[in-house]
Design a protein around this motif. Structure first.
Motif, PDB file in Angstrom:
ATOM      1  N   ILE A 169       2.359  -2.161  -1.967  1.00  0.00           N
ATOM      2  CA  ILE A 169       2.171  -3.518  -1.593  1.00  0.00           C
ATOM      3  C   ILE A 169       1.933  -3.959  -0.001  1.00  0.00           C
ATOM      4  O   ILE A 169       1.440  -4.904   0.274  1.00  0.00           O
ATOM      5  N   ILE A 170       2.524  -3.192   0.960  1.00  0.00           N
ATOM      6  CA  ILE A 170       2.095  -3.415   2.181  1.00  0.00           C
ATOM      7  C   ILE A 170       1.753  -2.089   3.058  1.00  0.00           C
ATOM      8  O   ILE A 170       2.062  -1.042   2.505  1.00  0.00           O
ATOM      9  N   SER A 171       0.925  -2.133   4.119  1.00  0.00           N
ATOM     10  CA  SER A 171       0.375  -1.010   4.716  1.00  0.00           C
ATOM     11  C   SER A 171       1.116  -0.474   6.142  1.00  0.00           C
ATOM     12  O   SER A 171       1.123   0.834   6.327  1.00  0.00           O
ATOM     13  N   GLU A 172       2.038  -1.457   6.230  1.00  0.00           N
ATOM     14  CA  GLU A 172       2.909  -0.920   7.577  1.00  0.00           C
ATOM     15  C   GLU A 172       4.184  -1.705   7.329  1.00  0.00           C
ATOM     16  O   GLU A 172       4.310  -2.749   6.623  1.00  0.00           O
ATOM     17  N   PRO A 173       5.138  -1.273   7.980  1.00  0.00           N
ATOM     18  CA  PRO A 173       6.796  -1.755   7.570  1.00  0.00           C
ATOM     19  C   PRO A 173       6.659  -3.338   7.967  1.00  0.00           C
ATOM     20  O   PRO A 173       6.142  -3.727   9.080  1.00  0.00           O
TER      21      PRO A 173
END
Length: 304
Positions: A152-156
């Motif tokens: 869903i996300i590539s980074e925090p």
């Protein structure tokens, strides 16, 4: 007749005697501090380094400073936004659960167990709850790890660095902590409604939705008014969750700074005059909003 009246008076005195402990506790811990706070709000009394300034009588200067700086309006807005974000889903969830558990036609099994479970979050300390959410939603926490693994996300995602997510977490925590208590109160009110009304509605062919809106909600109004007012008072006094979650900063951009956090800063810096003024303003705001809620929702004038 004289003997009966004198006997009644002799018995009645015990009622006043039993009230003495409550009156003493109220006067010592509520009434005296209230008047002392109002008194201090008219004085300049703070520490400048190691030097004590005051107490010097300044009249309404503390109030003028609060209103001219404009900060109090920002914190009042933050407090109301957080309360609304918490209360709206809380009351909807509590009404649904209360109607579900109190519906005798459903014949739910294990209802006592579920009632206990939904009340348990209310027993958890706000500090422990805040630390749990801080760990879960930190940059390297499990929530970010799961979202990244799913793709869903590539980074925090920085939950506590964005206004919407930070406010959402605070509202979610308060909702989880208090919806069980609200559910129990509403459920008690629902169970006090005469079951013959529901049976008559069922005979007339009313649906569950019609029964809820036409019978349950109108008869539940006194409990709803109590829940709304107590929730409003608790919301205006919101402190522990945002204080711990943001380490007292009210970040991001002071969007989670509440009125009580603002008051606490003045108490921490020993600026008792300004703290007293903030307390008085908070008391007035609470009284006005509670009166408005009571007037809007409490009157039920129906013509026969």
């Amino acid at each position: 007749m004289k003997k009966k009246s004198s006997k009644a008076v002799r018995y009645n005195k015990w009622g006043y005697i039993f009230l003495i402990p409550f009156i003493l506790v109220y006067v010592v811990f509520q009434l005296i501090p209230l008047f002392n706070t109002i008194y201090n709000s008219f004085f300049e009394n703070y520490l400048s380094g190691l030097t004590q300034i005051g107490p010097n009588f300044v009249g309404l200067e503390n109030y003028k400073t609060l209103f001219t700086q404009g900060d109090i309006w920002i914190y009042a807005k933050n407090t109301m936004i957080l309360w609304i974000m918490c209360f709206v889903p809380q009351i909807i969830l509590s009404l649904l659960l209360g109607a579900w558990f109190s519906d005798v036609r459903l014949k739910l099994k294990g209802s006592r167990f579920f009632k206990t479970v939904i009340y348990l979050p209310n027993l958890i300390m706000a500090s422990a709850f805040s630390m749990l959410f801080f760990t879960l939603f930190s940059d390297g926490g499990p929530i970010n790890s799961i979202l990244m693994q799913i793709g869903i996300i590539s980074e925090p995602y920085k939950f506590l660095a964005n206004t919407g997510s930070a406010r959402g977490l605070i509202a979610l925590m308060n909702c989880l902590m208090w919806f069980g208590n609200t559910t129990i109160l509403l459920m008690a009110g629902m169970m006090g409604i005469d079951t013959s009304l529901f049976e008559a509605a069922e005979v007339d062919g009313a649906t569950s939705t019609q029964v809820f809106y036409k019978i349950t909600l109108p008869l539940l109004r006194p409990i709803l008014v109590y829940v709304v007012i107590t929730s409003l008072i608790g919301g205006l006094q919101l402190f522990d969750v945002p204080q711990i979650l943001t380490n007292g900063t009210g970040d991001p951009m002071r969007s989670t700074m509440t009125l009580i956090m603002f008051l606490n800063k003045h108490l921490y810096s020993k600026n008792y005059g300004m703290a007293g003024a903030v307390s008085v303003i908070l008391f007035i705001i609470t009284a006005i909003l509670s009166l408005i809620v009571f007037k809007v929702t409490g009157n039920d004038k129906r013509k026969a």
